[in-house]
Design a protein around this motif. Structure first.
Motif, PDB file in Angstrom:
ATOM      1  N   THR A 174       0.794  -1.227   0.000  1.00  0.00           N
ATOM      2  CA  THR A 174       0.000   0.000   0.000  1.00  0.00           C
ATOM      3  C   THR A 174       0.828   1.280   0.000  1.00  0.00           C
ATOM      4  O   THR A 174       0.315   2.338  -0.375  1.00  0.00           O
ATOM      5  CB  THR A 174      -0.941   0.051   1.233  1.00  0.00           C
ATOM      6  N   ILE A 185      -7.078  -3.020  -4.409  1.00  0.00           N
ATOM      7  CA  ILE A 185      -6.379  -2.017  -3.603  1.00  0.00           C
ATOM      8  C   ILE A 185      -6.374  -0.737  -4.431  1.00  0.00           C
ATOM      9  O   ILE A 185      -5.865  -0.722  -5.556  1.00  0.00           O
ATOM     10  CB  ILE A 185      -4.935  -2.429  -3.273  1.00  0.00           C
ATOM     11  N   VAL A 220      -8.096  -1.083   0.954  1.00  0.00           N
ATOM     12  CA  VAL A 220      -7.774  -2.491   0.704  1.00  0.00           C
ATOM     13  C   VAL A 220      -9.061  -3.282   0.931  1.00  0.00           C
ATOM     14  O   VAL A 220      -9.509  -3.450   2.059  1.00  0.00           O
ATOM     15  CB  VAL A 220      -6.673  -2.997   1.653  1.00  0.00           C
ATOM     16  N   HIS A 239      -4.113  -9.630   0.219  1.00  0.00           N
ATOM     17  CA  HIS A 239      -5.507 -10.057   0.344  1.00  0.00           C
ATOM     18  C   HIS A 239      -5.579 -11.452   0.955  1.00  0.00           C
ATOM     19  O   HIS A 239      -6.403 -11.719   1.842  1.00  0.00           O
ATOM     20  CB  HIS A 239      -6.185 -10.085  -1.032  1.00  0.00           C
TER      21      HIS A 239
END
Length: 331
Positions: free
Chosen positions: A41, A187, A215, A229
Motif C-alpha cells: 500500500t 487495492i 484495501v 488479500h
C-alpha cells in the motif's frame, strides 16, 4: 430463564462485536502484519523486503511512545521491540471540533531516502479496520479527512508556519473486511497529482503529501487477490481454526507466531463462534415472540400456544411458559 428478553442477547452480541473489533486492531498493530500491509500500500516501501520494512516502523528513538490502546500497560521505549508498535498519540483534538480516534497511527522512517536538508524521510501512517463498507457515505471521503487531519496536526510539532516544506507525508489505509463483490480483492489509492491546464510547468514541487488507500477483502475467496488479500483473508477468516491459521501464516508467509498474534487469533476465533451462537439464539427468540403475538392476536388460548411452541422450537413445557409470560405481558 436467566435473561428475560432477547434484548439481552442483542446487548451481548454488541459487546462481543466490540471486543472482536478491538482484537482485530490489536493483531493488525503487530509489526510483522503491518509490514505486509505497508508492502502493498505504501509506494515508498514496495521495493523493500518484509524484514526490511519491519525495521522501518518506528525506527527513530525520538518518536513518541504512547500506547495505541488507552489504559493499557505502556509499551517499551525500545523501538526495536519486535511486537506491537508503540505509535504516536492516536487522538487529534481541535477546539470546537471534537476528537478523532484513529485505530492505529505510527511513524515509518525510510531507510535511504533523505530530505534536502539531509534528514531521513519520515511518513505518518494510519491503519483503519473497517467492517461496514458503506456507513452512509463513501469511505474514501473519511479517509481523505483523516489524511487532512494528520497533516494539519503536524503544525508546531513536525513543522512551523515558516517551514511548510518540513511537513511529513501521510497515509490513511483502510482494511475493508465486508466489501461488496464489485470491490473484492482490490487495492485503490487516492492521492494528489498535478494537471497542467495550460502550458507546461516543470518546476519540482513538494505536492505528494497524502494518500488514502482502500484495501478491499473478499468475503469468501481471496484466490484472485494478491498476497496481502490472501494473508488478511486467512488472518480474519471465521472459517478456519486457530491451528489452520497458524500453519498457513507460518508456512506461506513466514510469519513468526508471536504471543500477540497467537493470542489474538484464538480470541478472535472464540468471539466469532460466540457471536454466531448468540445470533442464532437471538433469531430463535425473535421467532418465538412473533409466534406468540400472532397466535394471541388470532385468539388462540394459552395452552394451545404452549403446545405449538414446544413442537415448533423443540423446547420443554416449562421453558415455553416462561417465553409466553415474557412476551405476552409486554406493553
Amino acid at each position: 430463564m436467566e435473561r428475560t428478553t432477547y434484548l439481552f442477547h442483542a446487548i451481548d452480541i454488541a459487546k462481543n462485536k466490540i471486543k472482536y473489533d478491538t482484537e482485530v486492531k490489536r493483531i493488525l498493530s503487530d509489526k510483522s502484519i503491518l509490514a505486509w500491509i505497508l508492502k502493498y500500500t505504501v509506494t515508498e516501501l514496495q521495493s523493500l523486503t518484509i524484514p526490511e520494512i519491519i525495521t522501518c516502523i518506528e525506527g527513530e528513538p525520538e518518536i513518541m511512545t504512547v500506547p495505541i490502546y488507552p489504559g493499557s500497560t505502556p509499551l517499551s521505549l525500545d523501538s526495536s521491540s519486535p511486537s506491537a508498535i508503540n505509535g504516536t498519540k492516536n487522538e487529534d483534538a481541535v477546539p470546537n471540533e471534537g476528537k478523532i480516534a484513529y485505530d492505529i497511527r505510527f511513524y515509518v522512517i525510510l531507510p535511504s531516502q533523505k530530505t534536502s536538508s539531509g534528514k531521513r524521510i519520515k511518513l505518518i501512517l494510519n491503519i483503519e479496520a473497517q467492517k461496514n463498507y458503506y456507513p452512509g457515505y463513501d469511505l474514501v471521503t473519511r479517509a481523505i479527512f483523516y489524511c487532512a487531519r494528520m497533516l494539519s496536526a503536524q503544525l508546531d510539532t513536525e513543522f512551523t508556519a515558516e517551514h511548510y516544506n518540513d511537513m511529513k507525508k501521510v497515509y490513511s489505509i483502510w482494511i475493508c473486511m465486508d466489501s461488496p463483490s464489485y470491490a473484492e480483492n482490490t487495492i485503490t489509492e487516492y492521492k494528489i497529482e498535478p494537471h497542467n491546464r495550460y502550458g507546461a510547468f516543470h518546476q519540482k514541487t513538494n505536492y505528494d503529501l497524502l494518500s488514502a488507500v482502500l484495501v478491499c477483502l473478499s468475503r469468501k475467496d481471496a484466490s484472485k487477490g494478491n498476497p496481502l488479500h490472501q494473508l488478511l483473508f486467512t488472518l480474519l477468516s471465521n472459517q478456519l481454526s486457530v491451528k489452520e491459521k497458524a500453519a498457513i501464516l507460518s508456512n506461506q508467509y513466514q510469519l513468526e507466531m508471536t504471543k500477540n498474534i497467537e493470542e489474538g487469533i484464538e480470541t478472535m476465533c472464540n468471539l466469532s463462534d460466540l457471536i454466531e451462537k448468540q445470533g442464532f439464539q437471538l433469531g430463535i427468540e425473535q421467532g418465538i415472540e412473533a409466534m406468540i403475538l400472532d397466535n394471541l392476536e388470532e385468539g388462540f388460548p394459552a395452552d394451545k400456544i404452549i403446545k405449538k411452541l414446544q413442537k415448533r422450537f423443540t423446547i420443554n413445557e416449562s421453558l415455553a411458559w416462561k417465553y409466553f409470560e415474557q412476551f405476552s405481558n409486554k406493553d
